[in-house]
Design a protein around this motif. Structure first.
Motif, PDB file in Angstrom:
ATOM      1  N   PHE A 263      -8.299  -5.010  -4.619  1.00  0.00           N
ATOM      2  CA  PHE A 263      -7.417  -4.741  -3.492  1.00  0.00           C
ATOM      3  C   PHE A 263      -6.104  -5.483  -3.662  1.00  0.00           C
ATOM      4  CE2 PHE A 263     -11.665  -4.218  -1.781  1.00  0.00           C
ATOM      5  CZ  PHE A 263     -11.556  -3.034  -1.087  1.00  0.00           C
ATOM      6  N   PHE A 264      -5.028  -4.896  -3.148  1.00  0.00           N
ATOM      7  CA  PHE A 264      -3.780  -5.615  -2.960  1.00  0.00           C
ATOM      8  C   PHE A 264      -3.688  -5.877  -1.467  1.00  0.00           C
ATOM      9  CE2 PHE A 264       0.682  -5.861  -1.814  1.00  0.00           C
ATOM     10  CZ  PHE A 264       1.071  -6.907  -2.636  1.00  0.00           C
ATOM     11  N   VAL A 265      -3.625  -7.141  -1.078  1.00  0.00           N
ATOM     12  CA  VAL A 265      -3.627  -7.525   0.330  1.00  0.00           C
ATOM     13  C   VAL A 265      -2.317  -8.228   0.655  1.00  0.00           C
ATOM     14  CG1 VAL A 265      -4.806  -8.860   2.118  1.00  0.00           C
ATOM     15  CG2 VAL A 265      -6.122  -7.829   0.258  1.00  0.00           C
ATOM     16  N   GLN A 266      -1.606  -7.726   1.645  1.00  0.00           N
ATOM     17  CA  GLN A 266      -0.402  -8.375   2.163  1.00  0.00           C
ATOM     18  C   GLN A 266      -0.839  -9.146   3.398  1.00  0.00           C
ATOM     19  OE1 GLN A 266       3.047  -7.498   1.239  1.00  0.00           O
ATOM     20  NE2 GLN A 266       3.731  -9.132   2.545  1.00  0.00           N
ATOM     21  N   ALA A 267      -0.824 -10.479   3.311  1.00  0.00           N
ATOM     22  CA  ALA A 267      -1.335 -11.308   4.404  1.00  0.00           C
ATOM     23  C   ALA A 267      -0.378 -12.452   4.700  1.00  0.00           C
ATOM     24  CB  ALA A 267      -2.703 -11.857   4.034  1.00  0.00           C
TER      25      ALA A 267
ATOM     26  N   ASP B 219      -0.537 -17.417   9.817  1.00  0.00           N
ATOM     27  CA  ASP B 219      -1.158 -16.819  11.001  1.00  0.00           C
ATOM     28  C   ASP B 219      -2.520 -16.193  10.706  1.00  0.00           C
ATOM     29  OD1 ASP B 219       1.053 -17.520  12.517  1.00  0.00           O
ATOM     30  OD2 ASP B 219       2.088 -15.645  12.060  1.00  0.00           O
ATOM     31  N   LEU B 220      -2.931 -16.199   9.432  1.00  0.00           N
ATOM     32  CA  LEU B 220      -4.225 -15.640   9.020  1.00  0.00           C
ATOM     33  C   LEU B 220      -4.366 -14.183   9.455  1.00  0.00           C
ATOM     34  CD1 LEU B 220      -6.462 -18.720   9.864  1.00  0.00           C
ATOM     35  CD2 LEU B 220      -5.341 -18.176   7.692  1.00  0.00           C
ATOM     36  N   PHE B 221      -3.339 -13.397   9.151  1.00  0.00           N
ATOM     37  CA  PHE B 221      -3.311 -12.007   9.573  1.00  0.00           C
ATOM     38  C   PHE B 221      -3.065 -11.116   8.358  1.00  0.00           C
ATOM     39  CE2 PHE B 221      -1.165  -8.219  11.242  1.00  0.00           C
ATOM     40  CZ  PHE B 221      -2.070  -7.834  12.218  1.00  0.00           C
ATOM     41  N   ILE B 222      -3.834 -10.047   8.220  1.00  0.00           N
ATOM     42  CA  ILE B 222      -3.642  -9.087   7.144  1.00  0.00           C
ATOM     43  C   ILE B 222      -2.756  -7.956   7.656  1.00  0.00           C
ATOM     44  CG2 ILE B 222      -4.760  -7.373   5.666  1.00  0.00           C
ATOM     45  CD1 ILE B 222      -7.188  -9.225   5.563  1.00  0.00           C
ATOM     46  N   TYR B 223      -1.616  -7.757   6.995  1.00  0.00           N
ATOM     47  CA  TYR B 223      -0.671  -6.728   7.383  1.00  0.00           C
ATOM     48  C   TYR B 223      -0.927  -5.392   6.688  1.00  0.00           C
ATOM     49  CZ  TYR B 223       2.118 -10.438   9.455  1.00  0.00           C
ATOM     50  OH  TYR B 223       2.543 -11.478  10.218  1.00  0.00           O
ATOM     51  N   HIS B 224      -1.357  -5.469   5.441  1.00  0.00           N
ATOM     52  CA  HIS B 224      -1.529  -4.250   4.656  1.00  0.00           C
ATOM     53  C   HIS B 224      -2.598  -4.486   3.604  1.00  0.00           C
ATOM     54  CE1 HIS B 224      -0.126  -0.430   2.922  1.00  0.00           C
ATOM     55  NE2 HIS B 224      -0.409  -0.981   1.758  1.00  0.00           N
ATOM     56  N   LEU B 225      -3.412  -3.467   3.360  1.00  0.00           N
ATOM     57  CA  LEU B 225      -4.466  -3.560   2.352  1.00  0.00           C
ATOM     58  C   LEU B 225      -4.537  -2.237   1.614  1.00  0.00           C
ATOM     59  CD1 LEU B 225      -7.771  -5.288   2.603  1.00  0.00           C
ATOM     60  CD2 LEU B 225      -7.857  -2.889   2.022  1.00  0.00           C
ATOM     61  N   ASP B 226      -4.428  -2.293   0.290  1.00  0.00           N
ATOM     62  CA  ASP B 226      -4.530  -1.106  -0.561  1.00  0.00           C
ATOM     63  C   ASP B 226      -5.649  -1.315  -1.557  1.00  0.00           C
ATOM     64  OD1 ASP B 226      -2.738   0.918   0.064  1.00  0.00           O
ATOM     65  OD2 ASP B 226      -1.116   0.081  -1.127  1.00  0.00           O
ATOM     66  N   ALA B 227      -6.505  -0.336  -1.704  1.00  0.00           N
ATOM     67  CA  ALA B 227      -7.484  -0.362  -2.799  1.00  0.00           C
ATOM     68  C   ALA B 227      -6.744   0.028  -4.065  1.00  0.00           C
ATOM     69  CB  ALA B 227      -8.618   0.606  -2.529  1.00  0.00           C
ATOM     70  N   TYR B 228      -6.947  -0.738  -5.118  1.00  0.00           N
ATOM     71  CA  TYR B 228      -6.322  -0.432  -6.404  1.00  0.00           C
ATOM     72  C   TYR B 228      -6.899   0.877  -6.903  1.00  0.00           C
ATOM     73  CZ  TYR B 228      -4.996  -0.974 -11.301  1.00  0.00           C
ATOM     74  OH  TYR B 228      -4.494  -0.782 -12.555  1.00  0.00           O
ATOM     75  N   GLN B 229      -6.038   1.862  -7.186  1.00  0.00           N
ATOM     76  CA  GLN B 229      -6.496   3.201  -7.521  1.00  0.00           C
ATOM     77  C   GLN B 229      -6.446   3.519  -9.004  1.00  0.00           C
ATOM     78  OE1 GLN B 229      -5.030   6.322  -4.904  1.00  0.00           O
ATOM     79  NE2 GLN B 229      -4.400   4.757  -3.447  1.00  0.00           N
ATOM     80  N   GLY B 230      -5.967   2.592  -9.801  1.00  0.00           N
ATOM     81  CA  GLY B 230      -5.909   2.841 -11.229  1.00  0.00           C
ATOM     82  C   GLY B 230      -4.997   4.016 -11.543  1.00  0.00           C
ATOM     83  N   ASN B 231      -5.369   4.806 -12.532  1.00  0.00           N
ATOM     84  CA  ASN B 231      -4.539   5.929 -12.976  1.00  0.00           C
ATOM     85  C   ASN B 231      -4.832   7.231 -12.246  1.00  0.00           C
ATOM     86  OD1 ASN B 231      -3.231   4.351 -14.859  1.00  0.00           O
ATOM     87  ND2 ASN B 231      -4.779   4.726 -16.415  1.00  0.00           N
TER      88      ASN B 231
END
Length: 161
Positions: A23-27, A31-43
């Protein structure tokens, strides 16, 4: 290699757990808050929930660029933003794009075997003492790439100067 039951699962022979989901997590660590989460999708060609403006980037750059666009944090008029990332998502090209396109600075560890890393210009041999280092500075982009000897050889890339 992808699982038929979990298409986001990746195979990495260098890791203890060979099959996993990254995952790529923007946190916000304050404030211990996750703003965005993307599963790495490869090619994958599907580019599920990837903004159309970044679909042609490399898979590593795509996850970071997509988070920046989806969160609307590019070119913040109040200040420059800073990203601190692990080695999985860092490339000098990505940091150059973040700085020039979105006014976002970055720093983090970096894998020396990636394309774009000036390994031939940053040589540390096996006789190098622990604590010794060498670095390159690109004043045009405002980037520093550093390699130093610890228990093993490590690299960082930074546009925070």
């Amino acid at each position: 290699m992808h699982s038929q039951f979990c298409p986001a699962r990746q195979y990495d022979e260098d890791k203890p757990d060979k099959l996993r989901v990254d995952f790529f997590v923007q946190a916000d660590c304050r404030d211990l808050f996750i703003y965005h989460l993307d599963a790495y999708q490869g090619n994958k060609k599907a580019n599920t929930d990837i903004d159309h403006t970044v679909r042609n980037l490399s898979t590593i750059q795509k996850a970071v660029a997509n988070a920046i666009i989806k969160l609307g944090i590019a070119n913040d008029p109040d200040r420059c933003r800073y990203f601190y990332m692990g080695s999985h998502y860092i490339t000098p090209e990505l940091f150059a794009m973040m700085t020039s396109t979105w006014n976002i600075q970055g720093v983090g560890t970096y894998k020396a075997n990636r394309t774009g890393f000036a390994s031939d210009e940053l040589q540390l041999d096996k006789h190098t003492k622990q604590g010794d280092y060498i670095y390159l500075v690109d004043d045009h982009i405002g980037m520093v790439i550093t390699r130093w000897k610890d228990s093993k050889t490590l690299q960082t890339v930074s546009t925070i100067m």
